[in-house]
Design a protein around this motif. Sequence first.
Motif, PDB file in Angstrom:
ATOM      1  N   ASP A  88       0.820  -1.227   0.000  1.00 37.26           N
ATOM      2  CA  ASP A  88       0.000   0.000   0.000  1.00 37.26           C
ATOM      3  C   ASP A  88       0.852   1.275   0.000  1.00 37.26           C
TER       4      ASP A  88
ATOM      5  N   GLN B 121       1.832   4.765  -0.909  1.00 40.73           N
ATOM      6  CA  GLN B 121       1.154   5.944  -1.453  1.00 40.73           C
ATOM      7  C   GLN B 121       2.059   7.160  -1.251  1.00 40.73           C
ATOM      8  N   SER B 122       2.314   7.875  -2.326  1.00 38.60           N
ATOM      9  CA  SER B 122       3.181   9.059  -2.269  1.00 38.60           C
ATOM     10  C   SER B 122       2.373  10.292  -2.661  1.00 38.60           C
ATOM     11  N   THR B 123       2.376  11.291  -1.788  1.00 33.09           N
ATOM     12  CA  THR B 123       1.628  12.535  -2.035  1.00 33.09           C
ATOM     13  C   THR B 123       2.606  13.712  -2.027  1.00 33.09           C
TER      14      THR B 123
END
Length: 394
Positions: free
Chosen positions: A159, A161-163
């Motif tokens: 999982d 996730q890079s923002t």
Amino acid sequence: MELIYLLQILQRHIIKVLLISLLAGAGAFGYVKYLMPVEYKNTIVFSTTTKVDPTRLIDANYDPLSYFESADRFAEAIIGWFRNPSVFTDLRDRVPAAKDLPLDSMIKVRKQEKQNLNILFTASSKSLVEDLGTALQNYLKERVAKVNEASNSSYDLVDFQSTIEESKTSSVLAAGVAFTAVFILLCLLVILIDLLRGVVLFPHQAEQILGNTSLGKLSHIHDLRALAALLAKEGGTALIVDTHAPKEASALAIAKEASSLLAQKTVLIEGNAGSTGLLEASGVGSRLGKVKGFFDNLSAEELVKVAMQLHPEDPLLRFIGSGQGRIPSTTHIQALSDAHDVAILSASLPESPYVYLLEGVLMVVVVKVGVTKLATLRHIAQVSTTDRVLIFAS
């Protein structure tokens, strides 16, 4: 010192303090909004997990929670990896643009909740943030694979996730902080400077130094009707000691007002060095002429006689001292005082010999808050024992 007095100091400087503080706030706002470089923040979120061994599902002692606890402990181990400088050395090798960056202080690894981690870091360009994010993910996956191979484990990272988002200080917040900081600093500074100047800052300081006056005080330099009444009450003779205004400005104003209000013969005696020795009627001196040199060749009686000849044209007579620094003798002063309804003696400095020579007359001390020196008032208090009344100039 009571708070009210500190607030009075600030009140005298509040406009300047506010203007400078507003300029500082506006400058901070403009810098942050238009000049401050934009930074980019990358937040990477992922979870740790471990695979379940199918052969253990039929085991009577099998505890499914043990797998979650194992994955959570592995998350703690990952946080520990970032305490080792070798991690950042590896990242610099993977991302050449980060070679000179302090990655150990830039990259923050935190446990969000069980098995969940997030990694935060900020850089000056979006491409650098993206490259570092990719390098971190690759490094972590490779490191986990090595751990699994060495310990025959089955941990995994899932999982991801890079923002990426812009990270910039709020211009309004920066303006508010700058305004507040400068305002507080300037308030402290003006209070300190005023306290160190050694001048009268509050009316009560003058009252304390000069002592309790039996005749009270006048609130303002232009409150001359009350002063005229005091002069009449005290026999018509007063010594004006002006501690702030040059050229006996206050004494002349008081003398003119007193002569006008009382409609009586008034004499203003000025004896400070630097003026010209003369005797004149203030309103018509040019027409009647001026009598000079009276210190040398006029007795007190002759001086009074000349003064009375000038009075029909003007109720106010000025008796001005000599340029050589000589002052009228006490005999001349007494004769002029006795011959007039109101006599006003002017001394713009406390060192004037009037302060030493005269006793038993009303001393009117003109004080200006923020200008009159405390040392001047202390000197007056030491050399004079006459009754005193205070006037606070605007």
